[in-house]
Design a protein around this motif. Structure first.
Motif, PDB file in Angstrom:
ATOM      1  N   VAL A 127       0.836  -1.195   0.000  1.00 31.20           N
ATOM      2  CA  VAL A 127       0.000   0.000   0.000  1.00 31.20           C
ATOM      3  C   VAL A 127       0.873   1.247   0.000  1.00 31.20           C
ATOM      4  O   VAL A 127       0.692   2.142  -0.798  1.00 31.20           O
ATOM      5  CB  VAL A 127      -0.960   0.019   1.222  1.00 31.20           C
ATOM      6  N   ASP A 128       1.835   1.294   0.899  1.00 31.24           N
ATOM      7  CA  ASP A 128       2.743   2.429   1.023  1.00 31.24           C
ATOM      8  C   ASP A 128       4.141   1.901   1.292  1.00 31.24           C
ATOM      9  O   ASP A 128       4.403   1.392   2.382  1.00 31.24           O
ATOM     10  CB  ASP A 128       2.283   3.345   2.153  1.00 31.24           C
ATOM     11  N   PRO A 129       5.040   1.984   0.327  1.00 31.02           N
ATOM     12  CA  PRO A 129       6.373   1.408   0.508  1.00 31.02           C
ATOM     13  C   PRO A 129       7.270   2.194   1.470  1.00 31.02           C
ATOM     14  O   PRO A 129       8.280   1.682   1.930  1.00 31.02           O
ATOM     15  CB  PRO A 129       6.962   1.426  -0.898  1.00 31.02           C
ATOM     16  N   LEU A 130       6.890   3.419   1.810  1.00 37.79           N
ATOM     17  CA  LEU A 130       7.715   4.248   2.686  1.00 37.79           C
ATOM     18  C   LEU A 130       7.299   4.090   4.143  1.00 37.79           C
ATOM     19  O   LEU A 130       6.133   3.875   4.448  1.00 37.79           O
ATOM     20  CB  LEU A 130       7.592   5.721   2.290  1.00 37.79           C
ATOM     21  N   TRP A 131       8.271   4.209   5.033  1.00 42.22           N
ATOM     22  CA  TRP A 131       7.970   4.215   6.464  1.00 42.22           C
ATOM     23  C   TRP A 131       7.462   5.595   6.832  1.00 42.22           C
ATOM     24  O   TRP A 131       8.002   6.614   6.418  1.00 42.22           O
ATOM     25  CB  TRP A 131       9.227   3.901   7.269  1.00 42.22           C
ATOM     26  N   LEU A 132       6.409   5.642   7.622  1.00 49.51           N
ATOM     27  CA  LEU A 132       5.857   6.909   8.082  1.00 49.51           C
ATOM     28  C   LEU A 132       6.223   7.109   9.544  1.00 49.51           C
ATOM     29  O   LEU A 132       6.112   6.188  10.347  1.00 49.51           O
ATOM     30  CB  LEU A 132       4.334   6.911   7.946  1.00 49.51           C
ATOM     31  N   GLU A 133       6.646   8.322   9.885  1.00 57.64           N
ATOM     32  CA  GLU A 133       6.956   8.617  11.271  1.00 57.64           C
ATOM     33  C   GLU A 133       5.702   9.167  11.936  1.00 57.64           C
ATOM     34  O   GLU A 133       5.113  10.141  11.471  1.00 57.64           O
ATOM     35  CB  GLU A 133       8.093   9.629  11.371  1.00 57.64           C
ATOM     36  N   ARG A 175       3.376  -3.071   9.404  1.00 55.52           N
ATOM     37  CA  ARG A 175       4.599  -3.245  10.187  1.00 55.52           C
ATOM     38  C   ARG A 175       4.851  -2.030  11.068  1.00 55.52           C
ATOM     39  O   ARG A 175       4.669  -0.897  10.631  1.00 55.52           O
ATOM     40  CB  ARG A 175       5.780  -3.481   9.263  1.00 55.52           C
ATOM     41  N   ILE A 176       5.285  -2.311  12.297  1.00 51.25           N
ATOM     42  CA  ILE A 176       5.542  -1.249  13.266  1.00 51.25           C
ATOM     43  C   ILE A 176       6.931  -1.433  13.855  1.00 51.25           C
ATOM     44  O   ILE A 176       7.321  -2.552  14.197  1.00 51.25           O
ATOM     45  CB  ILE A 176       4.511  -1.280  14.413  1.00 51.25           C
ATOM     46  N   ARG A 177       7.666  -0.335  13.928  1.00 45.96           N
ATOM     47  CA  ARG A 177       8.958  -0.299  14.629  1.00 45.96           C
ATOM     48  C   ARG A 177       8.913   0.872  15.585  1.00 45.96           C
ATOM     49  O   ARG A 177       8.264   1.874  15.323  1.00 45.96           O
ATOM     50  CB  ARG A 177      10.101  -0.113  13.641  1.00 45.96           C
TER      51      ARG A 177
END
Length: 72
Positions: A4-10, A30-32
């Motif tokens: 859906v969204d290949p970028l990590w969002l902060e 996924r969550i970090r």
């Protein structure tokens, strides 16, 4: 979110993530996280997210619409 969204969002202070227009199928959210010292968790965690098709996206809808058109 994978596929859906290949970028990590902060996340901001609200700690929320909002996605719209999620395609039909199963995706991995996924969550970090980091601690107060700024050390990031390397593995993170993954939650499955499943989006089912709306009724109008199924073959059932195409079959039933003409059949019940006289009710309108």
């Amino acid at each position: 979110m994978d596929d859906v969204d290949p970028l990590w969002l902060e996340a901001d202070n609200s700690l929320t993530a909002v996605y719209t227009n999620i395609p039909v199928g199963t995706h991995a959210f996924r969550i970090r996280a980091s601690n107060r010292d700024g050390m990031w968790d390397r593995a993170g965690i993954s939650f499955p997210v499943s989006q089912k098709p709306y009724l109008y996206e199924t073959g059932c809808s195409a079959w039933s619409s003409p059949r019940y058109a006289f009710l309108l």
